[in-house]
Design a protein around this motif. Structure first.
Motif, short mmCIF file in Angstrom:
data_model
loop_
_atom_site.label_atom_id
_atom_site.label_comp_id
_atom_site.label_asym_id
_atom_site.label_seq_id
_atom_site.Cartn_x
_atom_site.Cartn_y
_atom_site.Cartn_z
N THR A 1 5.36 -11.40 -0.31
CA THR A 1 6.19 -12.50 -0.81
C THR A 1 6.46 -13.51 0.30
O THR A 1 6.42 -13.18 1.48
N SER B 1 5.58 -14.50 -8.06
CA SER B 1 5.46 -13.62 -9.22
C SER B 1 4.08 -13.70 -9.84
O SER B 1 3.60 -12.73 -10.41
N TYR C 1 8.14 -8.33 -6.15
CA TYR C 1 6.82 -8.92 -6.05
C TYR C 1 5.92 -8.32 -4.97
O TYR C 1 4.82 -8.79 -4.75
#
Length: 96
Positions: A22, A32, A18
């Motif tokens: 994150t 996500s 991601y």
């Protein structure tokens, strides 16, 4: 067509999927979608599989049953590729 074994598909969802922003601990649905998908920071292998899905008219998942479900590598493909804002969290009750 995607042969997950031939592709050496990474069978683990983690923060590297991601991008740099994150959360810690990882929150898969939020990281996500609103962070990685919208920002364009998804891992290249995940984005490539999403591009295949956008192109496809039909999906076929040929796999042997493993304890009445799909094999772990395919389950992980679903978990990594069907991200928030790409595969869910959109529709008639959302802005996008």
């Amino acid at each position: 067509m995607s042969d997950l074994y031939a592709m050496n598909w990474k069978a683990v969802v983690d923060a590297t999927d991601y991008g740099p922003d994150t959360s810690s601990p990882l929150k898969v649905a939020r990281d996500s979608g609103s962070r990685a998908f919208d920002a364009g920071t998804l891992a290249p292998d995940v984005r490539a599989e999403q591009e295949k899905l956008l192109w496809a008219d039909t999906l076929v998942f040929p796999f042997p049953l493993w304890w009445n479900t799909m094999p772990a590598i395919l389950k992980d493909w679903v978990d990594r590729v069907f991200t928030s804002r790409f595969a869910y969290g959109v529709g008639e009750h959302r802005d996008t």
